[in-house]
Every structure is written in C-alpha cells, then in structure tokens.
Design a protein around this motif. Structure first.
Motif, PDB file in Angstrom:
ATOM      1  N   THR A 154       0.818  -1.230   0.000  1.00 37.33           N
ATOM      2  CA  THR A 154       0.000   0.000   0.000  1.00 37.33           C
ATOM      3  C   THR A 154       0.850   1.277   0.000  1.00 37.33           C
ATOM      4  O   THR A 154       1.994   1.270   0.449  1.00 37.33           O
ATOM      5  CB  THR A 154      -0.937  -0.008   1.222  1.00 37.33           C
ATOM      6  OG1 THR A 154      -0.170  -0.213   2.406  1.00 37.33           O
ATOM      7  CG2 THR A 154      -1.974  -1.123   1.113  1.00 37.33           C
ATOM      8  N   ALA A 214      11.363  -1.975  -2.050  1.00 33.97           N
ATOM      9  CA  ALA A 214      12.025  -2.792  -3.069  1.00 33.97           C
ATOM     10  C   ALA A 214      12.324  -4.188  -2.520  1.00 33.97           C
ATOM     11  O   ALA A 214      12.097  -5.194  -3.186  1.00 33.97           O
ATOM     12  CB  ALA A 214      13.300  -2.114  -3.525  1.00 33.97           C
ATOM     13  N   GLY A 233      -0.275   1.957  -5.732  1.00 33.62           N
ATOM     14  CA  GLY A 233       0.913   2.807  -5.726  1.00 33.62           C
ATOM     15  C   GLY A 233       1.149   3.352  -7.119  1.00 33.62           C
ATOM     16  O   GLY A 233       0.221   3.449  -7.934  1.00 33.62           O
ATOM     17  N   ILE A 237       6.060   1.248 -10.288  1.00 31.91           N
ATOM     18  CA  ILE A 237       6.292   0.081  -9.410  1.00 31.91           C
ATOM     19  C   ILE A 237       5.244  -1.001  -9.702  1.00 31.91           C
ATOM     20  O   ILE A 237       5.553  -2.197  -9.718  1.00 31.91           O
ATOM     21  CB  ILE A 237       6.246   0.489  -7.917  1.00 31.91           C
ATOM     22  CG1 ILE A 237       7.251   1.616  -7.611  1.00 31.91           C
ATOM     23  CG2 ILE A 237       6.501  -0.717  -7.017  1.00 31.91           C
ATOM     24  CD1 ILE A 237       8.684   1.242  -7.739  1.00 31.91           C
ATOM     25  N   GLY A 257      -1.513   5.172 -10.834  1.00 30.14           N
ATOM     26  CA  GLY A 257      -1.567   6.632 -10.915  1.00 30.14           C
ATOM     27  C   GLY A 257      -2.751   7.179 -11.694  1.00 30.14           C
ATOM     28  O   GLY A 257      -3.539   6.445 -12.276  1.00 30.14           O
TER      29      GLY A 257
HETATM   30  P1  NAD Z   1       4.977   3.727  -4.738  1.00 29.90           P
HETATM   31  O1  NAD Z   1       4.723   2.972  -5.979  1.00 29.90           O
HETATM   32  O2  NAD Z   1       6.278   4.406  -4.582  1.00 29.90           O
HETATM   33  O3  NAD Z   1       4.865   2.741  -3.471  1.00 29.90           O
HETATM   34  C1  NAD Z   1       3.723   1.929  -3.253  1.00 29.90           C
HETATM   35  C2  NAD Z   1       4.120   0.743  -2.380  1.00 29.90           C
HETATM   36  O4  NAD Z   1       5.067  -0.056  -3.089  1.00 29.90           O
HETATM   37  C3  NAD Z   1       4.793   1.129  -1.062  1.00 29.90           C
HETATM   38  O5  NAD Z   1       4.422   0.232  -0.047  1.00 29.90           O
HETATM   39  C4  NAD Z   1       6.262   0.982  -1.389  1.00 29.90           C
HETATM   40  O6  NAD Z   1       7.056   0.749  -0.244  1.00 29.90           O
HETATM   41  C5  NAD Z   1       6.239  -0.219  -2.297  1.00 29.90           C
HETATM   42  N1  NAD Z   1       7.409  -0.244  -3.195  1.00 29.90           N
HETATM   43  C6  NAD Z   1       8.186   0.786  -3.563  1.00 29.90           C
HETATM   44  N2  NAD Z   1       9.160   0.370  -4.411  1.00 29.90           N
HETATM   45  C7  NAD Z   1       8.960  -0.951  -4.579  1.00 29.90           C
HETATM   46  C8  NAD Z   1       9.620  -1.930  -5.362  1.00 29.90           C
HETATM   47  N3  NAD Z   1      10.678  -1.636  -6.122  1.00 29.90           N
HETATM   48  N4  NAD Z   1       9.155  -3.190  -5.317  1.00 29.90           N
HETATM   49  C9  NAD Z   1       8.082  -3.486  -4.570  1.00 29.90           C
HETATM   50  N5  NAD Z   1       7.401  -2.593  -3.816  1.00 29.90           N
HETATM   51  C10 NAD Z   1       7.837  -1.342  -3.821  1.00 29.90           C
HETATM   52  O7  NAD Z   1       3.738   4.724  -4.543  1.00 29.90           O
HETATM   53  P2  NAD Z   1       3.542   5.830  -3.415  1.00 29.90           P
HETATM   54  O8  NAD Z   1       4.480   6.956  -3.680  1.00 29.90           O
HETATM   55  O9  NAD Z   1       3.552   5.191  -2.068  1.00 29.90           O
HETATM   56  O10 NAD Z   1       2.037   6.294  -3.685  1.00 29.90           O
HETATM   57  C11 NAD Z   1       1.680   7.250  -4.602  1.00 29.90           C
HETATM   58  C12 NAD Z   1       1.144   6.601  -5.861  1.00 29.90           C
HETATM   59  O11 NAD Z   1       0.031   5.764  -5.528  1.00 29.90           O
HETATM   60  C13 NAD Z   1       0.600   7.596  -6.865  1.00 29.90           C
HETATM   61  O12 NAD Z   1       1.016   7.220  -8.147  1.00 29.90           O
HETATM   62  C14 NAD Z   1      -0.919   7.453  -6.730  1.00 29.90           C
HETATM   63  O13 NAD Z   1      -1.648   7.811  -7.873  1.00 29.90           O
HETATM   64  C15 NAD Z   1      -1.036   6.008  -6.427  1.00 29.90           C
HETATM   65  N6  NAD Z   1      -2.322   5.706  -5.797  1.00 29.90           N
HETATM   66  C16 NAD Z   1      -3.274   5.067  -6.545  1.00 29.90           C
HETATM   67  C17 NAD Z   1      -4.522   4.790  -5.989  1.00 29.90           C
HETATM   68  C18 NAD Z   1      -5.580   4.072  -6.787  1.00 29.90           C
HETATM   69  O14 NAD Z   1      -6.521   3.545  -6.198  1.00 29.90           O
HETATM   70  N7  NAD Z   1      -5.487   4.031  -8.116  1.00 29.90           N
HETATM   71  C19 NAD Z   1      -4.795   5.183  -4.677  1.00 29.90           C
HETATM   72  C20 NAD Z   1      -3.797   5.847  -3.952  1.00 29.90           C
HETATM   73  C21 NAD Z   1      -2.562   6.094  -4.522  1.00 29.90           C
END
Ligand code: NAD
Length: 490
Positions: A154, A214, A233, A237, A257
C-alpha cells in the motif's frame, strides 16, 4: 524474539506477536510538517521477516478459511467498533505522519469505518448461484473460495483507508494477509494492527511488516506461498510487480496513478466548477490518486474560470498541508520548473513555502498554470502535488479528445447543464469513475473503485466487485438420481 512494545520502537506484527526484525535495524518516521519531530522507530525488515510473516499467515489459513463467513464478518464489525473508539487518536497520528489536515484525516477514518461496515455485511451476502442443469435430477451451484495467503502492498497517501479496504475484502473472503505499508507511513499501519489484534482475529490471520519497498515488496511477490498480490501505488512500481507476478503465474491487482481531468463547458456554473476544482486539485495537497490535475475549459469561459480558480487557490495557501517527504517536494518543484520552461503561464503559486509555520516542513504553494497544451509534461505526467493545469479547448469534442489523450484513466468530471453532452461524456470518457458537476475525488465503500488504462487492472476494489479478486469460483455438480442412470448425455 517477542518484545514488549515501547512507544518509540515498534516491532513487526507477525503471528499475533510484536517482533523485532532479524536485521537489528530500525528507521525513524518523520513528521513532514516538522522534520524535527520523530514519530517512532520502525523495523527495517529482512528476508527472514518476510518468510516468518508468510509462514504465520499460511499456518492460520486453514482455520480461517473454514470459519463461517458471517463469523468472519463479526470480526470486521468488532474491528469497526474499536476503530470508532480510537478514531481521534488514529486521525491525529495520520495528520502527523502523512501531513493531511485533521479534518481530512477524520474523513479518512470515517471512510474506513464505512468500508468495514460494508465488508462485514458481505459476510451475510457471500452468495453463489444455483444454475439449471441440462440433466434431470441434477443440482448445480457455485461457491466462492479464498486464495490463501495474500500480500497487500500500500501507498502513503491513504495509509488508513487503503490498507483497511484491502484487508477487509481479503479477510471476509477467508484469506490471510501480510500487509506491507509504505515506508513513509508505518505508524498508522501499526496502530491498525493493534486494532485488528484487539478485535480478536486468530493469530496469523493479519500480519504486517515494515521496511524497504524494493526488498519486502519484491520478496512477497516472489514468495511461493503468497497466492495473490493487491498493490496500490505508482504505475512504475505496479508494472514492475506485475512482471514479477506474471512470471510466477500469480494474480495481481494494480491500482495506480492518475491524471484526472475536469471539463468545463461554456454553460457551466463557474462558481461550482471552481470550488470543485479547488477541492479536487488542491485538497489533501493534491496527493490523491483521484486528484484533479487538468482543467479542460471551453474558450469562451476560459478567462472567467481562470480568475475564479486562482482566487480560490490563493485563499487555500495558508491551510495547505505539506508534501509527504523531501523526494515528493523535489518532484513537485521540478514539475513546476518544467511547466515554466515548456511555456505554461504561471498564474498563481509556484514556490516552496518556508516562512514561519512552514519553515520546517515540505510545503508548496497552491500552483496554477494557464495556457497549458496537451503536449506539455505537466499535462501528461502524474505530479501528485498541489499543481493544476488549465488547458483551453475549442468545444466539447475537442475537450473530450484532450481528456482521453493521456495514458491514465482513473476518474474524470464534467461541468455543464447539457444532458446530451453529459451522457455522451459518460459513454466516451475512458476512466473507471465518472463524476457529473462534482469533483473528481471520493469513492463510497459500496461502489467499485479503480481505473482503466495505466491507472489500474486486475479488477475493482470496494463494492461487491472487490470480492472477485480475492476469491476463486468453485462449480459444484450434484447428481441425485441414484446409481441407476448414466452420468451424462455425452
Ligand atoms: P509507490 O509505488 O512508490 O509505493 C507503493 C508501495 O510499493 C509502497 O508500499 C512501497 O514501499 C512499495 N514499493 C516501492 N518500491 C517498490 C519496489 N521496487 N518493489 C516493490 N514494492 C515497492 O507509490 P507511493 O508513492 O507510495 O504512492 C503514490 C502513488 O500511488 C501515486 O502514483 C498514486 O496515484 C497512487 N495511488 C493510486 C490509488 C488508486 O486507487 N489508483 C490510490 C492511492 C494512490
């Protein structure tokens, strides 16, 4: 090794116990509004911790799977009651950890209560179908089956409601879960674990480990005992995890996104449109996946609309929350730079705020660019900050074309009184959630939530549709003719 929790150093929550990581390492969690304030220390988990959490979830699965579904619902109702009792405390933690205002934080907790209420009720509506057979004296029905251990990964921007809506859906279906919250918001996740623990879930049904995305995210996807992954996220990713899951034949749900547009036609109520745009684009510091990022405005009302939204944006500067961390701050400022360089006209904001109460936080002014064209970077890429682009459109068709021209498809809205155009918009816009004469944000527990294109795949969250990702269908053929007849016509 089990340890007593102290307020400053939190363990992982594994198999119903609070456990320190085998890495021996922790990381401080900072308040983005005042980076001098440390909120707690959280485990930098290792591969060994991932294995422990998955083992605990695997061990708990058979009993949880066999629990009557309404009983699983009662656990969620209990969680709802405890969350209700702790709502102020959780909202304050959310406000200090993520930076959203206290009102917004309370709103997020209230939404989470609705989600728990809804999915607890699904325990009494966990229906299959009865299906007529081609054969006499044959009874066919379908039932849902849980998948097993599921990993939930998340983001930081809704660190209470997103884990809750994934956990509630996964748990009511009979799965056991390992939650990996964003490394920027471990505190709220661990308060949720306390609440789940207090609600009486059997040990190991709910587990949570903190640390590097990661390392832990990848390890969870690769773990052979993790049967499915639900991720929210960034698209970058999400796509990476999709490839890892695909190689292993695992289902993955991706909520990613957005680049959400609002169309304003010349007959629109401009005050209403400006209020909705301000709320959608600048509320929660623009850090919502459903945040409004593009206003596509018909030329005759362009000037009047730009004036109204700029006034509203200036009024919001004082109460604007911070960006969640330094990286996010730098990212937002670099998009503002690119907007200027590529020819956007800055009509409001555009700078970091560093005076007085903003001195120790990651604050950016509410920022509006006019005269943006669809080719500019700020019109195409997700910024995830308080930055709004106004794009002129010649007419409705042109506006619709511009709205659909991005890689994302999460939410969109239109402001007009014209019923024909409203329905054409609903039919033609390529997004998962459509709003009419209201902001692009929000979502109710009983309504499917998610996007198209690069915003999402793998099925919707929330609503009854959320159960589809977390279950398999089993089809059952019952032949009650006795032994004397053939078993099939074929
Ligand atoms: P992110 O992709 O950086 O991280 C999301 C999750 O993935 C975190 O728990 C993070 O620790 C984990 N993560 C990061 N790098 C990783 C890797 N290499 N391998 C596996 N896991 C990894 O996103 P964020 O910055 O936490 O959140 C913002 C993003 O989330 C924005 O793009 C937003 O639009 C999106 N978002 C989408 C929704 C939706 O329902 N569509 C809702 C909320 C947020």
């Amino acid at each position: 090794m089990s340890v007593k929790i102290d307020l400053k150093t939190w363990g992982n929550f594994i198999g119903g116990e609070w456990i320190f990581s085998s890495s021996g390492k922790t990381k401080p969690d900072l308040n983005p509004a005042n980076t001098d304030e440390i909120l707690g220390y959280f485990q930098e988990s290792s591969l060994e911790d991932v294995n422990k959490a998955v083992d605990a979830a695997k061990k708990a699965f058979p009993e949880w799977k066999r629990a009557p579904v309404p009983e699983r619902g009662k656990r969620l109702l209990k969680t709802m009651q405890i969350l209700e009792q702790r709502k102020e405390e959780l909202a304050q933690a959310l406000n200090r950890e993520e930076g959203k205002s206290l009102n917004e934080a309370i709103g997020e907790v209230l939404k989470s209560l609705n989600v728990l209420d809804f999915f607890a009720g699904e325990g009494k509506r966990f229906y299959g179908e009865t299906i007529p057979s081609e054969l006499p004296k044959n009874f066919i029905y379908t039932k849902r089956e849980p998948l097993g251990v599921v990993a939930l990964i998340t983001p930081w921007n809704f660190p209470v409601s997103i884990p809750i809506w994934k956990m509630a859906a996964a748990l009511i279906c009979g799965n056991t879960v390992v939650l990996k919250p964003s490394s920027l918001t471990p505190w709220t996740a661990m308060i949720l674990m306390e609440i789940f623990q207090e609600s009486g879930f059997p040990k190991g049904v709910v587990n949570c480990i903190t640390g590097s995305g990661a390392m832990i995210g990848d390890a969870l996807v690769k773990h052979p005992e993790v049967k499915a992954i639900s991720f929210t996220g960034s698209t970058e990713i999400g796509r990476k995890l999709q490839a890892l899951a695909g190689q292993r034949g695992k289902p993955i749900q991706l909520e990613m996104g957005g680049k959400n547009a609002v169309i304003v036609l010349k007959d629109a109520d401009l005050d209403l449109a400006a209020s909705a745009a301000a709320l959608g684009a600048l509320g929660s510091t623009g850090q919502r996946c459903t945040a409004t990022s593009r206003m596509i405005v018909e030329e005759p009302v362009l000037e009047a609309f730009t004036k109204k939204i700029s006034e509203k944006a200036k009024q919001m500067a004082e109460n604007m929350g911070p960006c969640v961390d330094e990286n996010q701050l730098k990212k937002v400022l670099s998009y503002i730079d690119s907007g200027k360089k590529e020819g956007g006209k800055l009509v409001c904001g555009g700078h970091r705020m560093t005076e007085e109460k903003h001195a120790k936080g990651y604050y950016v002014e509410p920022t509006i660019f006019a005269e943006v064209t669809p080719e500019m970077t700020i019109a195409k890429e997700e910024i995830f900050g308080p930055v709004l682009s106004i794009i002129p459109a010649k007419n409705f068709k042109d506006a619709l074309k511009i709205a659909n021209e991005v890689e994302y498809g999460l939410s969109a809205s239109i402001f007009t009184q014209d019923a024909e155009k409203i329905f054409e918009f609903i039919d033609e816009i390529d997004v998962g959630m459509v709003h009419i004469n209201s902001a692009t944000i929000g979502g109710e527990a009983q309504v499917p939530f998610g996007g198209m294109k690069n915003s999402g795949m793998g099925g919707r969250e929330m609503g009854r549709q959320a159960l589809d990702f977390f279950t398999e269908w089993k089809s059952v053929y019952v032949d009650y003719t006795g032994s004397s007849r053939k078993t099939s016509f074929y």
